[in-house]
Design a protein around this motif. Structure first.
Motif, PDB file in Angstrom:
ATOM      1  N   HIS A 131       0.862  -1.186   0.000  1.00  0.00           N
ATOM      2  CA  HIS A 131       0.000   0.000   0.000  1.00  0.00           C
ATOM      3  C   HIS A 131       0.894   1.229   0.000  1.00  0.00           C
ATOM      4  N   ARG A 132       1.048   1.826  -1.137  1.00  0.00           N
ATOM      5  CA  ARG A 132       1.930   2.984  -1.260  1.00  0.00           C
ATOM      6  C   ARG A 132       1.201   4.275  -0.911  1.00  0.00           C
ATOM      7  N   TYR A 133       1.984   5.352  -0.786  1.00  0.00           N
ATOM      8  CA  TYR A 133       1.415   6.662  -0.507  1.00  0.00           C
ATOM      9  C   TYR A 133       0.267   6.938  -1.490  1.00  0.00           C
ATOM     10  N   PRO A 134      -0.865   7.488  -1.010  1.00  0.00           N
ATOM     11  CA  PRO A 134      -1.091   8.111   0.303  1.00  0.00           C
ATOM     12  C   PRO A 134      -1.794   7.219   1.337  1.00  0.00           C
ATOM     13  N   ALA A 135      -1.806   5.907   1.140  1.00  0.00           N
ATOM     14  CA  ALA A 135      -2.580   5.033   2.015  1.00  0.00           C
ATOM     15  C   ALA A 135      -2.220   5.217   3.482  1.00  0.00           C
ATOM     16  N   GLY A 136      -0.921   5.150   3.811  1.00  0.00           N
ATOM     17  CA  GLY A 136      -0.516   5.204   5.212  1.00  0.00           C
ATOM     18  C   GLY A 136      -0.857   6.512   5.889  1.00  0.00           C
ATOM     19  N   VAL A 137      -0.547   7.634   5.251  1.00  0.00           N
ATOM     20  CA  VAL A 137      -0.786   8.926   5.888  1.00  0.00           C
ATOM     21  C   VAL A 137      -2.278   9.234   5.956  1.00  0.00           C
ATOM     22  N   GLU A 138      -3.067   8.794   4.981  1.00  0.00           N
ATOM     23  CA  GLU A 138      -4.518   8.989   5.052  1.00  0.00           C
ATOM     24  C   GLU A 138      -5.100   8.194   6.212  1.00  0.00           C
ATOM     25  N   ASP A 139      -4.539   7.017   6.482  1.00  0.00           N
ATOM     26  CA  ASP A 139      -4.975   6.246   7.640  1.00  0.00           C
ATOM     27  C   ASP A 139      -4.688   7.005   8.933  1.00  0.00           C
ATOM     28  N   CYS A 140      -3.500   7.593   9.009  1.00  0.00           N
ATOM     29  CA  CYS A 140      -3.131   8.332  10.216  1.00  0.00           C
ATOM     30  C   CYS A 140      -4.040   9.536  10.425  1.00  0.00           C
ATOM     31  N   TYR A 141      -4.378  10.225   9.344  1.00  0.00           N
ATOM     32  CA  TYR A 141      -5.272  11.376   9.481  1.00  0.00           C
ATOM     33  C   TYR A 141      -6.683  10.927   9.847  1.00  0.00           C
ATOM     34  N   LEU A 142      -7.130   9.818   9.274  1.00  0.00           N
ATOM     35  CA  LEU A 142      -8.441   9.269   9.627  1.00  0.00           C
ATOM     36  C   LEU A 142      -8.495   8.950  11.122  1.00  0.00           C
ATOM     37  N   ALA A 143      -7.408   8.395  11.657  1.00  0.00           N
ATOM     38  CA  ALA A 143      -7.345   8.086  13.088  1.00  0.00           C
ATOM     39  C   ALA A 143      -7.434   9.357  13.931  1.00  0.00           C
ATOM     40  N   LEU A 144      -6.793  10.433  13.477  1.00  0.00           N
ATOM     41  CA  LEU A 144      -6.886  11.701  14.194  1.00  0.00           C
ATOM     42  C   LEU A 144      -8.325  12.204  14.205  1.00  0.00           C
ATOM     43  N   GLU A 145      -8.985  12.186  13.058  1.00  0.00           N
ATOM     44  CA  GLU A 145     -10.376  12.641  13.001  1.00  0.00           C
ATOM     45  C   GLU A 145     -11.259  11.811  13.928  1.00  0.00           C
ATOM     46  N   TRP A 146     -11.068  10.493  13.898  1.00  0.00           N
ATOM     47  CA  TRP A 146     -11.865   9.589  14.730  1.00  0.00           C
ATOM     48  C   TRP A 146     -11.641   9.873  16.210  1.00  0.00           C
ATOM     49  N   THR A 147     -10.387  10.078  16.599  1.00  0.00           N
ATOM     50  CA  THR A 147     -10.057  10.348  17.997  1.00  0.00           C
ATOM     51  C   THR A 147     -10.709  11.635  18.477  1.00  0.00           C
ATOM     52  N   ALA A 244       5.867   8.549  -9.507  1.00  0.00           N
ATOM     53  CA  ALA A 244       5.153   9.722  -9.005  1.00  0.00           C
ATOM     54  C   ALA A 244       6.081  10.578  -8.143  1.00  0.00           C
ATOM     55  N   ALA A 245       5.890  11.884  -8.227  1.00  0.00           N
ATOM     56  CA  ALA A 245       6.669  12.806  -7.402  1.00  0.00           C
ATOM     57  C   ALA A 245       5.989  12.966  -6.047  1.00  0.00           C
ATOM     58  N   ALA A 246       6.781  13.168  -5.028  1.00  0.00           N
ATOM     59  CA  ALA A 246       6.237  13.368  -3.683  1.00  0.00           C
ATOM     60  C   ALA A 246       5.622  14.751  -3.564  1.00  0.00           C
ATOM     61  N   ASP A 247       4.576  14.856  -2.738  1.00  0.00           N
ATOM     62  CA  ASP A 247       4.032  16.155  -2.376  1.00  0.00           C
ATOM     63  C   ASP A 247       4.244  16.374  -0.887  1.00  0.00           C
ATOM     64  N   ALA A 248       3.661  17.442  -0.337  1.00  0.00           N
ATOM     65  CA  ALA A 248       3.931  17.804   1.055  1.00  0.00           C
ATOM     66  C   ALA A 248       3.373  16.803   2.055  1.00  0.00           C
ATOM     67  N   TYR A 249       2.337  16.053   1.673  1.00  0.00           N
ATOM     68  CA  TYR A 249       1.784  15.078   2.606  1.00  0.00           C
ATOM     69  C   TYR A 249       2.555  13.756   2.563  1.00  0.00           C
ATOM     70  N   ALA A 250       3.353  13.569   1.538  1.00  0.00           N
ATOM     71  CA  ALA A 250       4.269  12.423   1.503  1.00  0.00           C
ATOM     72  C   ALA A 250       5.569  12.779   2.209  1.00  0.00           C
ATOM     73  N   ALA A 251       6.085  13.963   1.900  1.00  0.00           N
ATOM     74  CA  ALA A 251       7.357  14.434   2.452  1.00  0.00           C
ATOM     75  C   ALA A 251       7.145  15.867   2.921  1.00  0.00           C
ATOM     76  N   ALA A 252       6.968  16.048   4.222  1.00  0.00           N
ATOM     77  CA  ALA A 252       6.560  17.345   4.766  1.00  0.00           C
ATOM     78  C   ALA A 252       7.526  18.468   4.415  1.00  0.00           C
ATOM     79  N   ALA A 253       8.805  18.142   4.187  1.00  0.00           N
ATOM     80  CA  ALA A 253       9.779  19.180   3.843  1.00  0.00           C
ATOM     81  C   ALA A 253       9.459  19.849   2.517  1.00  0.00           C
ATOM     82  N   ARG A 254       8.622  19.232   1.716  1.00  0.00           N
ATOM     83  CA  ARG A 254       8.234  19.842   0.443  1.00  0.00           C
ATOM     84  C   ARG A 254       7.142  20.901   0.597  1.00  0.00           C
ATOM     85  N   ALA A 255       6.559  21.040   1.768  1.00  0.00           N
ATOM     86  CA  ALA A 255       5.523  22.049   1.989  1.00  0.00           C
ATOM     87  C   ALA A 255       6.122  23.441   1.823  1.00  0.00           C
ATOM     88  N   SER A 256       5.456  24.289   1.081  1.00  0.00           N
ATOM     89  CA  SER A 256       5.970  25.638   0.843  1.00  0.00           C
ATOM     90  C   SER A 256       5.644  26.590   1.985  1.00  0.00           C
TER      91      SER A 256
END
Length: 340
Positions: A131-147, A244-256
């Motif tokens: 399960h490649r990006y964004p599966a893992g990080v979307e799961d983590c965000y879903l857990a935050l919303e649920w919590t 595919a190229a990474a975006d900020a949700y894959a690699a936070a350092a890419r966030a502008s």
């Protein structure tokens, strides 16, 4: 294998490094690597005294389920007034491909639950390369919303929710903080990132053929027993979709834009090729007006505490990051200096 003279290893850690085998490619047989990790966990069960846990399945949009485990002190009434506690979502490390704890055995979650105290939520996010990006990080965000949505039911103060993780888990913590800001999601009180993997571009750096041991954290491999740029490159190759190229949700350092993010803690280690990326991210957070605490562990390598947990340097490191997390969730707690 002895410690090379030019490698700036902390004296307390030198005997442990000398006993380590060369760093192996965990992705060569990922299932065998995962099984070895599970066997290691099973051979040394965690101390769950005073802690209870419960597992929940959170439905995803596609109908599948994300499993989380919620740890809580048995004496929650005694731990906090009215039994309401802060919450910490713990995202495990493991190169986005392994590192999941056995049910009821997440040592980091149990320690935070007991010592802060806090309700801790561990997330069994989907793993690469299946399960490649964004599966893992979307799961983590879903857990935050649920919590956040179930804060009252879980006995959580919705104003005191933090995210934390080491290595890949640190990268996921940073990404979830960005997602929460950008999507208008739950407001985080803190983001705690230990030796975080934040930037896929570090693996694109050329590897000098004549890199000298101890020349710096950006070396390809200051020692064959340590984490290297090659290992980081493998992790990103297995995590990101092919081509595919990474975006900020894959690699936070890419966030502008890093403004408006919660206060942060960034811990790095001297001999870790992720060090410079972590420090750069911390500096950018500071420049964006985000309160940041930075700790550099001198003479240590990525994950050293797994091999030398009883050393003074490992205990001090652990006490430092947990102490700052506690101070963020319990503002009356006292901690030491911000930058070391």
């Amino acid at each position: 294998m002895t410690v090379p003279p030019g490698l700036r290893v902390h004296p307390e850690l030198a005997p442990f490094l000398a006993s380590l085998p060369p760093f192996a490619d965990p992705y060569e047989d990922i299932e065998a690597t995962r099984e070895s990790f599970r066997a290691l966990l099973a051979s040394n069960p965690a101390d769950r005294s005073g802690i209870r846990s419960e597992r929940f399945d959170i439905p995803r949009a596609d109908g599948s389920a994300l499993t989380v485990e919620v740890y809580r002190p048995e004496d929650a009434e005694g731990a906090a007034q009215g039994g309401v506690l802060p919450a910490v979502l713990h995202f495990h490390g493991g190169g986005y491909a392994l590192g999941r704890s056995l049910p009821g055995q997440d040592r980091a979650a149990i320690a935070l639950c007991r010592e802060l105290p806090a309700v801790t939520v561990t997330v069994e996010y989907r793993l690469a390369p299946e399960h490649r990006y964004p599966a893992g990080v979307e799961d983590c965000y879903l857990a935050l919303e649920w919590t956040a949505r179930r804060a009252a039911e879980l006995g959580i103060d919705p104003e005191r929710i933090a995210v934390t993780g080491k290595s890949a888990g640190g990268g996921l913590s940073a990404a979830v903080a960005l997602m929460a800001r950008d999507r208008g999601g739950p407001r985080l009180a803190y983001q705690s990132m230990c030796v975080p993997d934040l930037d896929d571009r570090v693996a694109e750096e050329p590897i000098p053929a004549d890199a000298a041991p101890g020349a710096g954290a950006a070396d390809a491999a200051p020692d064959p027993r340590l984490n290297s740029l090659r290992t980081i490159r493998l992790a990103w190759q297995h995590y990101l979709p092919e081509g595919a190229a990474a975006d900020a949700y894959a690699a936070a350092a890419r966030a502008s834009d890093l403004s408006g993010l919660p206060p942060a803690y960034v811990l790095v280690c001297d001999l870790d090729p992720l060090r410079d990326g972590g420090l750069a991210y911390a500096r950018r957070l500071m420049d964006a007006g985000v309160p940041v605490t930075v700790r550099n562990v001198r003479g240590a390598w990525h994950g050293f505490e797994l091999y030398a947990p009883e050393t003074r340097i490992a205990k001090e490191m652990t006490a430092h990051w947990r102490g700052h997390l506690k101070a963020a969730l319990y503002p009356e707690a006292a901690v030491g200096p911000g930058v070391e």
